[in-house]
Design a protein around this motif. Structure first.
Motif, PDB file in Angstrom:
ATOM      1  N   GLN A 123       0.817  -1.218   0.000  1.00 33.46           N
ATOM      2  CA  GLN A 123       0.000   0.000   0.000  1.00 33.46           C
ATOM      3  C   GLN A 123       0.850   1.268   0.000  1.00 33.46           C
ATOM      4  OE1 GLN A 123      -0.527   2.436   2.494  1.00 33.46           O
ATOM      5  NE2 GLN A 123       0.596   1.537   4.220  1.00 33.46           N
ATOM      6  N   THR A 124       1.956   1.260   0.750  1.00 35.22           N
ATOM      7  CA  THR A 124       2.761   2.489   0.785  1.00 35.22           C
ATOM      8  C   THR A 124       3.466   2.728  -0.542  1.00 35.22           C
ATOM      9  OG1 THR A 124       4.281   3.779   2.138  1.00 35.22           O
ATOM     10  CG2 THR A 124       4.926   1.507   1.710  1.00 35.22           C
ATOM     11  N   ILE A 125       3.876   1.655  -1.234  1.00 35.92           N
ATOM     12  CA  ILE A 125       4.537   1.824  -2.529  1.00 35.92           C
ATOM     13  C   ILE A 125       3.528   2.250  -3.591  1.00 35.92           C
ATOM     14  CG2 ILE A 125       5.841   0.656  -4.342  1.00 35.92           C
ATOM     15  CD1 ILE A 125       6.951  -1.186  -2.073  1.00 35.92           C
ATOM     16  N   ALA A 126       2.346   1.638  -3.590  1.00 34.66           N
ATOM     17  CA  ALA A 126       1.312   2.044  -4.550  1.00 34.66           C
ATOM     18  C   ALA A 126       0.908   3.501  -4.333  1.00 34.66           C
ATOM     19  CB  ALA A 126       0.094   1.128  -4.426  1.00 34.66           C
ATOM     20  N   ALA A 127       0.816   3.909  -3.063  1.00 28.32           N
ATOM     21  CA  ALA A 127       0.506   5.318  -2.774  1.00 28.32           C
ATOM     22  C   ALA A 127       1.612   6.227  -3.290  1.00 28.32           C
ATOM     23  CB  ALA A 127       0.311   5.508  -1.271  1.00 28.32           C
ATOM     24  N   ARG A 175      -6.041  12.762  -3.999  1.00 24.38           N
ATOM     25  CA  ARG A 175      -7.375  12.958  -3.422  1.00 24.38           C
ATOM     26  C   ARG A 175      -8.197  11.673  -3.386  1.00 24.38           C
ATOM     27  NH1 ARG A 175      -9.005  18.512  -6.444  1.00 24.38           N
ATOM     28  NH2 ARG A 175      -7.627  17.586  -7.992  1.00 24.38           N
ATOM     29  N   ILE A 176      -8.193  10.916  -4.485  1.00 27.38           N
ATOM     30  CA  ILE A 176      -8.919   9.633  -4.491  1.00 27.38           C
ATOM     31  C   ILE A 176      -8.293   8.649  -3.501  1.00 27.38           C
ATOM     32  CG2 ILE A 176      -9.630   7.666  -5.888  1.00 27.38           C
ATOM     33  CD1 ILE A 176     -11.180  10.239  -6.423  1.00 27.38           C
ATOM     34  N   PRO A 177      -6.952   8.538  -3.436  1.00 26.17           N
ATOM     35  CA  PRO A 177      -6.360   7.695  -2.393  1.00 26.17           C
ATOM     36  C   PRO A 177      -6.751   8.109  -0.980  1.00 26.17           C
ATOM     37  CG  PRO A 177      -4.730   8.098  -4.091  1.00 26.17           C
ATOM     38  CD  PRO A 177      -5.928   8.952  -4.432  1.00 26.17           C
ATOM     39  N   LEU A 178      -6.965   9.404  -0.745  1.00 28.64           N
ATOM     40  CA  LEU A 178      -7.449   9.847   0.575  1.00 28.64           C
ATOM     41  C   LEU A 178      -8.828   9.262   0.846  1.00 28.64           C
ATOM     42  CD1 LEU A 178      -7.440  11.536   3.158  1.00 28.64           C
ATOM     43  CD2 LEU A 178      -8.193  13.501   1.784  1.00 28.64           C
ATOM     44  N   LEU A 179      -9.701   9.274  -0.144  1.00 25.26           N
ATOM     45  CA  LEU A 179     -11.028   8.669   0.018  1.00 25.26           C
ATOM     46  C   LEU A 179     -10.901   7.179   0.311  1.00 25.26           C
ATOM     47  CD1 LEU A 179     -14.132   8.866  -0.187  1.00 25.26           C
ATOM     48  CD2 LEU A 179     -13.898   8.476  -2.652  1.00 25.26           C
ATOM     49  N   PHE A 180     -10.000   6.509  -0.403  1.00 23.94           N
ATOM     50  CA  PHE A 180      -9.775   5.077  -0.151  1.00 23.94           C
ATOM     51  C   PHE A 180      -9.331   4.843   1.296  1.00 23.94           C
ATOM     52  CE2 PHE A 180      -8.483   4.209  -4.865  1.00 23.94           C
ATOM     53  CZ  PHE A 180      -9.814   4.275  -5.235  1.00 23.94           C
ATOM     54  N   SER A 181      -8.436   5.697   1.795  1.00 24.70           N
ATOM     55  CA  SER A 181      -7.931   5.513   3.157  1.00 24.70           C
ATOM     56  C   SER A 181      -9.030   5.733   4.185  1.00 24.70           C
ATOM     57  CB  SER A 181      -6.751   6.452   3.420  1.00 24.70           C
ATOM     58  OG  SER A 181      -7.168   7.800   3.485  1.00 24.70           O
ATOM     59  N   TYR A 226      -7.175  -1.320   1.346  1.00 26.17           N
ATOM     60  CA  TYR A 226      -6.509  -0.086   0.912  1.00 26.17           C
ATOM     61  C   TYR A 226      -5.467  -0.399  -0.167  1.00 26.17           C
ATOM     62  CZ  TYR A 226      -4.154   4.476   1.465  1.00 26.17           C
ATOM     63  OH  TYR A 226      -3.606   5.722   1.266  1.00 26.17           O
ATOM     64  N   ALA A 227      -4.662  -1.436   0.051  1.00 30.87           N
ATOM     65  CA  ALA A 227      -3.637  -1.813  -0.927  1.00 30.87           C
ATOM     66  C   ALA A 227      -4.261  -2.207  -2.260  1.00 30.87           C
ATOM     67  CB  ALA A 227      -2.784  -2.964  -0.377  1.00 30.87           C
ATOM     68  N   VAL A 228      -5.320  -3.004  -2.203  1.00 34.64           N
ATOM     69  CA  VAL A 228      -5.995  -3.446  -3.435  1.00 34.64           C
ATOM     70  C   VAL A 228      -6.545  -2.247  -4.205  1.00 34.64           C
ATOM     71  CG1 VAL A 228      -8.002  -4.703  -4.323  1.00 34.64           C
ATOM     72  CG2 VAL A 228      -6.527  -5.763  -2.604  1.00 34.64           C
ATOM     73  N   LEU A 229      -7.175  -1.320  -3.492  1.00 34.81           N
ATOM     74  CA  LEU A 229      -7.750  -0.141  -4.150  1.00 34.81           C
ATOM     75  C   LEU A 229      -6.671   0.736  -4.776  1.00 34.81           C
ATOM     76  CD1 LEU A 229     -10.499   0.866  -1.539  1.00 34.81           C
ATOM     77  CD2 LEU A 229     -10.865  -0.057  -3.843  1.00 34.81           C
ATOM     78  N   LEU A 230      -5.549   0.909  -4.087  1.00 32.97           N
ATOM     79  CA  LEU A 230      -4.480   1.741  -4.628  1.00 32.97           C
ATOM     80  C   LEU A 230      -3.850   1.114  -5.878  1.00 32.97           C
ATOM     81  CD1 LEU A 230      -2.649   2.878  -1.361  1.00 32.97           C
ATOM     82  CD2 LEU A 230      -4.128   4.262  -2.810  1.00 32.97           C
ATOM     83  N   PHE A 272      -3.868   2.756  -9.634  1.00 35.65           N
ATOM     84  CA  PHE A 272      -2.677   2.987 -10.453  1.00 35.65           C
ATOM     85  C   PHE A 272      -2.788   2.250 -11.781  1.00 35.65           C
ATOM     86  CE2 PHE A 272       1.655   2.078 -11.880  1.00 35.65           C
ATOM     87  CZ  PHE A 272       2.184   3.362 -11.901  1.00 35.65           C
ATOM     88  N   ASN A 273      -3.268   1.026 -11.736  1.00 36.90           N
ATOM     89  CA  ASN A 273      -3.444   0.250 -12.962  1.00 36.90           C
ATOM     90  C   ASN A 273      -4.444   0.929 -13.895  1.00 36.90           C
ATOM     91  OD1 ASN A 273      -3.222  -2.258 -14.636  1.00 36.90           O
ATOM     92  ND2 ASN A 273      -5.376  -2.441 -14.064  1.00 36.90           N
ATOM     93  N   ALA A 274      -5.560   1.400 -13.347  1.00 35.45           N
ATOM     94  CA  ALA A 274      -6.594   2.026 -14.177  1.00 35.45           C
ATOM     95  C   ALA A 274      -6.083   3.304 -14.835  1.00 35.45           C
ATOM     96  CB  ALA A 274      -7.831   2.326 -13.325  1.00 35.45           C
ATOM     97  N   LEU A 275      -5.346   4.124 -14.082  1.00 35.30           N
ATOM     98  CA  LEU A 275      -4.844   5.385 -14.641  1.00 35.30           C
ATOM     99  C   LEU A 275      -3.784   5.148 -15.708  1.00 35.30           C
ATOM    100  CD1 LEU A 275      -4.515   7.649 -11.448  1.00 35.30           C
ATOM    101  CD2 LEU A 275      -6.241   7.821 -13.252  1.00 35.30           C
ATOM    102  N   THR A 276      -2.828   4.265 -15.420  1.00 35.90           N
ATOM    103  CA  THR A 276      -1.713   4.079 -16.354  1.00 35.90           C
ATOM    104  C   THR A 276      -2.104   3.233 -17.566  1.00 35.90           C
ATOM    105  OG1 THR A 276      -0.911   2.186 -15.048  1.00 35.90           O
ATOM    106  CG2 THR A 276       0.032   4.352 -14.564  1.00 35.90           C
ATOM    107  N   ARG A 277      -3.117   2.383 -17.420  1.00 35.47           N
ATOM    108  CA  ARG A 277      -3.553   1.570 -18.562  1.00 35.47           C
ATOM    109  C   ARG A 277      -4.110   2.441 -19.678  1.00 35.47           C
ATOM    110  NH1 ARG A 277      -7.660  -2.942 -16.986  1.00 35.47           N
ATOM    111  NH2 ARG A 277      -8.910  -1.066 -16.607  1.00 35.47           N
TER     112      ARG A 277
END
Length: 476
Positions: free
Chosen positions: A392-396, A406-412, A449-453, A457-462
């Protein structure tokens, strides 16, 4: 002939792609290793302080723990803001915009001042705050004394973090590591002298511990500025050039990126603080076992945290180059590296789970046997927690390289409290799992949290998303 050429091109692409991944792994390791050692150095300084304070008695170490808790809440707010220096500077470095690198550092330094002055003043009310929270009057008084000199360490500590972010962004994190490693013996020596009154200095006890921490942080900050201003390759950025100049547009960008990081840090810190409270309700042995297991996790966490900061820089560099493929590769290489490291560490922890608690307790403590047994059980149950905490910390960190906070804040907010805290309380008490239930609960929250992050990242970079950088709008 055309088919043959196509087959040759396809065959050549495979080793080329492997070479790109290999280069990314090597680049991430080179950047992450000195950052991780810097973080371990910070842990070493905190540990040496607590050991020295512990010899003053139970009241002193309890007061130090309370004082550091109050300070840490404010410190996390500033740490999130200055953490935004790294992605902004890395993107500028990738885009070959040296002036923007300097501007990113400058707004981080100014934001530290604007936030630091009121937060430092707030620390002077530490005794009043702790008494209002129901703490013992004498312990709160000692904690208040400790906080007064300690509060002055916040601003130089934030500035040093900003300078570290700048150094990492230009691929030279080593000076920050050497400064931190040099500070470890200096901190221990100065703290010892001021706490116990040796080498001709007065005996100041907790007050002396706070003074020592502040003086060492000032020295580290001064060394960071000196290196950044006078040594290659940093001096070409002229980091103090036009330092007084207002830069409201970039300051606003730093705040919009950094404020959600601060909030996410506080939400995570709050979850672990609440876990300690739940353990206290279960019993002293449970609380002690929890602290041992969590301190073990904190030491291991420094490596994925270093990889996380490297991921922010590597992703930021690719964003600056406007290279969506490298952006994706940088993030997933860092995530894979961190997950692999933590998986290996988990095997070692499980193998030595009965030995690790003895390093903290020894065998002379009352009820040590029960505490050691419970700590060993928590370390075994924490196998999943250790891995997902690293992921989770690396994905963040990778998402921060995309300016996505901002979206990661919502996830947290969702993962840590409605899921993590609720599960910890339910599994510990109504379900009757006790201390193990607390760990199962916040492991569940961290896993979500890790799964969501990673999914984010996958969704944005894909789809090739690129954030806006100066002179270029966002796209994707």
């Amino acid at each position: 002939m055309t088919i043959s050429n196509t087959h040759i091109a396809a065959g050549a692409a495979v080793p080329r792609i492997k070479g790109l991944w290999r280069a990314e792994f090597i680049g991430t390791v080179k950047l992450a290793l000195p950052i991780a050692l810097t973080q371990l150095g910070q842990i070493a300084m905190m540990t040496s302080d607590l050991v020295l304070i512990g010899h003053l008695g139970d009241n002193a170490i309890a007061a130090a723990a309370l004082g550091q808790t109050v300070l840490f809440v404010g410190f996390m707010l500033g740490m999130g803001l200055v953490s935004a220096v790294a992605p902004l500077a890395a993107q500028a470095f990738g885009a070959r915009e040296p002036r923007m690198v300097r501007r990113a550092l400058r707004v981080g330094l100014w934001a530290s001042v604007m936030l630091g002055v009121p937060l430092m003043a707030f620390q002077y009310s530490g005794e009043t705050v702790l008494i209002a929270l129901g703490q013992n009057t004498e312990t709160a008084r000692l904690a208040g004394q400790y906080l007064i000199p300690l509060s002055w360490s916040m601003l130089p500590a934030w500035w040093f973090i900003a300078l570290r972010g700048f150094m990492s962004a230009v691929n030279r994190p080593e000076p920050a590591m050497w400064i931190t490693l040099a500070a470890i013996p200096l901190n221990a020596l100065l703290a010892y002298a001021l706490i116990y009154g040796d080498f001709g200095l007065p005996r100041l006890e907790l007050w002396g511990a706070g003074i020592a921490t502040t003086l060492v942080n000032i020295a580290m900050c001064a060394a960071g500025f000196w290196i950044s201003y006078t040594q290659r390759p940093f001096k070409k950025f002229r980091v103090l050039n036009r330092f007084w100049r207002a830069d409201w547009v970039l300051l606003w960008r730093l705040l919009t990126i950094g404020a959600p990081i601060s909030a996410a840090f506080l939400l995570e810190y709050g979850l672990f603080a609440s876990a300690a409270i739940l353990m206290g309700w279960i019993g002293t042995s449970a609380l002690a076992a929890h602290q041992i297991a969590l301190q073990t996790a904190a030491i291991l966490f420094m490596v994925p945290f270093g990889i996380s900061m490297a991921a922010t820089v590597r992703v930021g560099h690719a964003v600056g180059r406007n290279d969506s493929a490298d952006t994706r590769r940088a993030g997933f290489a860092a995530i894979g590296l961190g997950a692999t490291f933590m998986a290996v560490m988990v095997l070692m922890i499980i193998a030595f789970r009965h030995v690790i608690p003895l390093l903290f307790l020894g065998t002379q403590t009352a009820d040590a046997g029960a505490t050691v047994a419970l700590a060993a059980t928590l370390l075994a149950f924490g196998a999943t927690f250790f891995i997902v905490d690293g992921v989770q910390t690396i994905a963040a960190g990778a998402l921060r390289g995309l300016n996505d906070t901002r979206i990661p804040l919502l996830f947290s907010a969702v993962s840590f409290w409605p899921v993590g805290f609720t599960a910890s309380y339910t599994l510990a008490f109504p379900a009757g799992f006790g201390a193990i239930g607390v760990w199962m609960g916040f492991t569940l929250g961290l896993t979500l949290y890790a799964v969501l992050l990673v999914w984010r990242f996958n969704a944005l970079t894909r789809r090739g998303y690129m954030p806006a950088v100066p002179g270029r709008p966002a796209h994707g």
